[in-house]
Design an enzyme around this catalytic site. Structure first.
Site, PDB file in Angstrom:
ATOM      1  N   ASP A  72      43.446  60.002  24.876  1.00  0.00           N
ATOM      2  CA  ASP A  72      44.455  60.991  24.492  1.00  0.00           C
ATOM      3  C   ASP A  72      43.859  62.148  23.691  1.00  0.00           C
ATOM      4  O   ASP A  72      44.360  63.265  23.751  1.00  0.00           O
ATOM      5  CB  ASP A  72      45.568  60.331  23.667  1.00  0.00           C
ATOM      6  CG  ASP A  72      46.573  59.641  24.578  1.00  0.00           C
ATOM      7  OD1 ASP A  72      46.710  60.060  25.742  1.00  0.00           O
ATOM      8  OD2 ASP A  72      47.197  58.673  24.130  1.00  0.00           O
ATOM      9  N   LYS A 188      69.207  54.492  35.436  1.00  0.00           N
ATOM     10  CA  LYS A 188      69.821  53.629  34.425  1.00  0.00           C
ATOM     11  C   LYS A 188      69.319  53.989  33.024  1.00  0.00           C
ATOM     12  O   LYS A 188      68.122  54.153  32.805  1.00  0.00           O
ATOM     13  CB  LYS A 188      69.502  52.154  34.724  1.00  0.00           C
ATOM     14  CG  LYS A 188      69.939  51.690  36.107  1.00  0.00           C
ATOM     15  CD  LYS A 188      71.418  51.910  36.385  1.00  0.00           C
ATOM     16  CE  LYS A 188      72.317  50.888  35.740  1.00  0.00           C
ATOM     17  NZ  LYS A 188      73.759  51.157  36.059  1.00  0.00           N
ATOM     18  N   LYS A 190      70.156  52.177  30.102  1.00  0.00           N
ATOM     19  CA  LYS A 190      70.215  51.096  29.097  1.00  0.00           C
ATOM     20  C   LYS A 190      68.850  50.799  28.441  1.00  0.00           C
ATOM     21  O   LYS A 190      68.770  50.697  27.210  1.00  0.00           O
ATOM     22  CB  LYS A 190      70.827  49.830  29.722  1.00  0.00           C
ATOM     23  CG  LYS A 190      71.196  48.717  28.743  1.00  0.00           C
ATOM     24  CD  LYS A 190      72.199  49.098  27.666  1.00  0.00           C
ATOM     25  CE  LYS A 190      73.576  49.538  28.108  1.00  0.00           C
ATOM     26  NZ  LYS A 190      74.452  48.570  28.712  1.00  0.00           N
ATOM     27  N   CYS A 385      25.284  61.841  33.371  1.00  0.00           N
ATOM     28  CA  CYS A 385      24.697  60.798  32.529  1.00  0.00           C
ATOM     29  C   CYS A 385      24.017  59.733  33.406  1.00  0.00           C
ATOM     30  O   CYS A 385      22.890  59.922  33.842  1.00  0.00           O
ATOM     31  CB  CYS A 385      25.772  60.204  31.618  1.00  0.00           C
ATOM     32  SG  CYS A 385      25.087  59.416  30.158  1.00  0.00           S
ATOM     33  N   MET A 388      22.681  61.271  36.415  1.00  0.00           N
ATOM     34  CA  MET A 388      21.389  61.949  36.313  1.00  0.00           C
ATOM     35  C   MET A 388      20.273  60.920  36.321  1.00  0.00           C
ATOM     36  O   MET A 388      19.254  61.080  37.011  1.00  0.00           O
ATOM     37  CB  MET A 388      21.278  62.774  35.020  1.00  0.00           C
ATOM     38  CG  MET A 388      19.940  63.497  34.924  1.00  0.00           C
ATOM     39  SD  MET A 388      19.413  64.010  33.260  1.00  0.00           S
ATOM     40  CE  MET A 388      18.379  62.623  32.794  1.00  0.00           C
ATOM     41  N   GLU A 409      17.248  49.698  31.961  1.00  0.00           N
ATOM     42  CA  GLU A 409      18.567  49.076  31.787  1.00  0.00           C
ATOM     43  C   GLU A 409      18.788  48.048  32.901  1.00  0.00           C
ATOM     44  O   GLU A 409      19.439  47.033  32.694  1.00  0.00           O
ATOM     45  CB  GLU A 409      19.656  50.163  31.850  1.00  0.00           C
ATOM     46  CG  GLU A 409      21.075  49.632  31.685  1.00  0.00           C
ATOM     47  CD  GLU A 409      22.142  50.745  31.690  1.00  0.00           C
ATOM     48  OE1 GLU A 409      21.796  51.925  31.888  1.00  0.00           O
ATOM     49  OE2 GLU A 409      23.323  50.417  31.494  1.00  0.00           O
ATOM     50  N   HIS A 514      27.867  64.679  28.946  1.00  0.00           N
ATOM     51  CA  HIS A 514      29.150  64.626  29.658  1.00  0.00           C
ATOM     52  C   HIS A 514      29.875  65.969  29.539  1.00  0.00           C
ATOM     53  O   HIS A 514      30.699  66.147  28.640  1.00  0.00           O
ATOM     54  CB  HIS A 514      30.027  63.509  29.082  1.00  0.00           C
ATOM     55  CG  HIS A 514      29.499  62.141  29.366  1.00  0.00           C
ATOM     56  ND1 HIS A 514      29.685  61.520  30.581  1.00  0.00           N
ATOM     57  CD2 HIS A 514      28.767  61.285  28.617  1.00  0.00           C
ATOM     58  CE1 HIS A 514      29.104  60.329  30.561  1.00  0.00           C
ATOM     59  NE2 HIS A 514      28.530  60.164  29.378  1.00  0.00           N
ATOM     60  N   GLU A 516      32.269  67.058  31.120  1.00  0.00           N
ATOM     61  CA  GLU A 516      33.726  66.904  31.287  1.00  0.00           C
ATOM     62  C   GLU A 516      34.450  66.771  29.949  1.00  0.00           C
ATOM     63  O   GLU A 516      35.660  66.966  29.868  1.00  0.00           O
ATOM     64  CB  GLU A 516      34.047  65.704  32.181  1.00  0.00           C
ATOM     65  CG  GLU A 516      33.494  64.371  31.726  1.00  0.00           C
ATOM     66  CD  GLU A 516      32.059  64.133  32.182  1.00  0.00           C
ATOM     67  OE1 GLU A 516      31.424  65.092  32.679  1.00  0.00           O
ATOM     68  OE2 GLU A 516      31.562  63.000  32.023  1.00  0.00           O
TER      69      GLU A 516
HETATM   70  N1  GLN Z   1      24.010  53.310  30.959  1.00  0.00           N
HETATM   71  C1  GLN Z   1      23.359  54.550  30.695  1.00  0.00           C
HETATM   72  C2  GLN Z   1      22.833  54.617  29.269  1.00  0.00           C
HETATM   73  O1  GLN Z   1      23.268  53.889  28.412  1.00  0.00           O
HETATM   74  C3  GLN Z   1      24.262  55.733  30.985  1.00  0.00           C
HETATM   75  C4  GLN Z   1      25.470  55.793  30.113  1.00  0.00           C
HETATM   76  C5  GLN Z   1      26.520  56.756  30.602  1.00  0.00           C
HETATM   77  O2  GLN Z   1      26.558  57.106  31.776  1.00  0.00           O
HETATM   78  N2  GLN Z   1      27.394  57.189  29.732  1.00  0.00           N
HETATM   79  O3  GLN Z   1      21.975  55.413  28.973  1.00  0.00           O
END
Ligand code: GLN
Length: 541
Positions: A72, A188, A190, A385, A388, A409, A514, A516
């Site tokens: 939010d 409705k 109620k 992220c 990439m 990872e 990010h 976005e």
């Molecule tokens: N898993 C990856 C990292 O921790 C990418 C994380 C993500 O996309 N926010 O670096």
């Protein structure tokens, strides 16, 4: 003027758009000339949203100061076109933590710390401190959860106490739902009446009711609710389903909501200006073309609906940019496990491919195949992220020929750790110091000259928001650049890779951050604009 606080609660069911309603009211009051901010209060004991599974709770939104919070906050920032900070988010976990730490420090000087008194006081303290930090005259306070559950009672109690001490400065807006059961075929009221009365049981009389339903609520039902719940019919605002969430403030304003709110707060409006917003909404609604965009990731068995919540900001960012190219985007989830079994042929016919942020091993090979498909077939590709990181892995495997290249990872033993973890992060993982310890929030970048990245931002420096533990391995920079995957941005010290792009491709950009999280309907993000421009050209081809 005293700080005015407008509480917003929800009733009947969750998921009817409390965050968007709160954002819409905030925007309307801002358009009347007030300094406005908004707080989300989540009832659970998590200290922040960073440890919550986005598939269950929706996207983890990240603020400039690194606060990992509820999605939010993304709506607030998008509607208000303002950056918020950690004072704009609270959870019961934070409140209890502060109260208990204060008790341990003898902060209550021997007094009994009361469950139903001290936490609400802490909540109130935080509301005023948020107003101060954000220099806000009006604070919207959205109470998470649904009225009638125990979890959010402390926030309602804070509301009740404030109303007692400053009756002229406090309002309550209740968002409720009116179903139209198909077997009855009639709207409705109620359940809505019950939720308003339930709020009354907590000692709070709703000043306004926002009546959510499939269609507009008629006068007859407004009268019914008004009589049953002791409200004026004109204070029941109809909130039907709409095509774009950005229509909602305009719909409220058609019912003069901001005038009605300001009148109850005994405050005069200073101006009225929603012209930019109206132009934007019109552009979104009248876009004529379509473009197909594939979002590739591991599929979550809870269904498409939950998935779209987990990537809310990505979807919104595409929408913000798309309308500028006269496009209504058609976004489709492509399960990367499906690509693993059926091959990347499923991506045929898409005008653009996005790999959004992600974590973990499952179905990652399908993601790598999707990226290979985008690279080899000149399909616009945008990697966010994880997107990439996997683009770098794909390039290392298929262009540099390092067959076992990977991110640690996924394969900690790879001979070619293209993406790896730095020592400080290794320790965090080892000692389970996992709350709020990723690379988080705003980091400054600088760009390499002559790149798409620089052209798109029209700037050589800037700042973007992060949330990850792994990084590009600098050992491979030279090789990558020699073969055409350019490091287009780094942190200002040059050390951490922030963005990469492919030479001789219509659009192939991966970013470690990010973008976005910073796109706004009135200020689409430059990288999303560039991606959508490439998508629109791809469609023509
Ligand atoms: N898993 C990856 C990292 O921790 C990418 C994380 C993500 O996309 N926010 O670096």
């Amino acid at each position: 003027m005293n700080t005015k606080i407008i509480f917003v609660s929800g009733g009947v069911i969750s998921g009817i758009g409390k965050g968007v309603a709160t954002s819409s009211i905030a925007l309307l009051l801002k358009s009347r000339g007030f300094k406005v901010t908004a707080i989300k209060a989540d009832p659970y004991l998590n200290v922040d949203a960073g440890t919550l599974n986005p598939i269950e709770h929706g996207e983890v939104f990240v603020l400039d100061d690194g606060m990992e919070c509820d999605q939010d906050l993304g709506n607030y920032e998008r509607f208000l076109n303002q950056n918020l900070n950690s004072t704009n988010y609270m959870t019961t976990g934070q409140i209890f933590k502060t109260v208990i730490e204060k008790e341990r420090a003898l902060g209550y000087e021997g007094k009994t710390v009361e469950f139903f008194q001290d936490p609400p006081r802490e909540i109130i303290k935080r509301i005023y401190s948020c107003a101060k930090v954000n220099r806000a005259e009006i604070v919207l306070f959205e109470i998470g959860g649904t009225v009638g559950e125990y979890q959010n009672l402390l926030f309602l109690e804070a509301n009740r106490l404030l109303k007692l001490s400053s009756p002229r400065d406090i309002l309550h807006v209740h968002l409720t739902y009116l179903p139209i059961p198909s077997s009855i075929g009639e709207m409705k009221s109620k359940p809505a009446q019950m939720s308003i009365l339930q709020l009354a049981q907590a000692g709070i009389h709703a000043d306004f009711v926002l009546a959510r339903s499939q269609v507009a609520v008629d006068d007859k039902r407004k009268e019914k609710i008004a009589i049953a719940c002791g409200l004026a019919a004109e204070d029941i605002i109809s909130a039907p389903d709409v095509e774009s969430i950005y229509q909602i403030p305009l719909n409220f304003e058609n019912q003069e909501l901001s005038d009605k709110i300001l009148e109850k707060l005994k405050t005069k409006p200073r101006k009225s200006d929603l012209s930019d917003w109206k132009i934007m909404v019109n552009r979104v609604l009248t876009a004529k073309k379509t473009a197909k965009i594939a979002m590739v990731g591991k599929y979550f068995s809870t269904g498409d609906f939950t998935l779209s919540d987990a990537y809310l900001s990505v979807i919104e960012s595409i929408r913000h940019a798309a309308s500028h190219f006269d496009i209504k985007p058609k976004m489709r989830w492509i399960d990367s496990a499906q690509i693993e079994t059926e091959g990347s042929g499923v991506l045929k016919g898409f005008d653009g491919i996005i790999v959004p942020g992600g974590f973990g091993v499952r179905a990652v090979e399908g993601i790598v195949s999707a990226i290979k498909y985008a690279r080899e077939n000149n399909i616009p590709y945008f990697g966010l992220c994880y997107g990439m990181q996997q683009a770098a892995v794909e390039f290392a495997r298929n262009v540099l020929g390092y067959k076992d290249a990977n991110t640690t990872e996924i394969n900690p033993k790879t001979k070619h750790p293209i993406i790896h973890i730095m020592q400080s992060q290794k320790d965090n993982v080892k000692y389970k110091n996992l709350g709020a310890t990723m690379r988080l929030g705003a980091w400054e970048w600088k760009t390499q000259k002559g790149t798409t990245f620089e052209r798109v931002y029209k700037s050589t420096t800037g700042s973007e928001r992060h949330r990850h533990r792994y990084e590009f391995n600098n050992k491979y920079r030279k090789e990558f650049e020699k073969k055409g995957l350019i490091i287009s941005a780094t942190t200002t010290d040059g050390y951490l890779v922030e963005a990469m792009e492919l030479k001789n491709h219509p659009f192939f950009v991966g970013v470690q951050f990010h973008p976005e999280l910073k796109s706004r309907p009135l200020r689409p993000h430059p990288l999303y604009m560039a991606f959508m421009e490439a998508v629109s050209k791809q469609k023509k081809r």
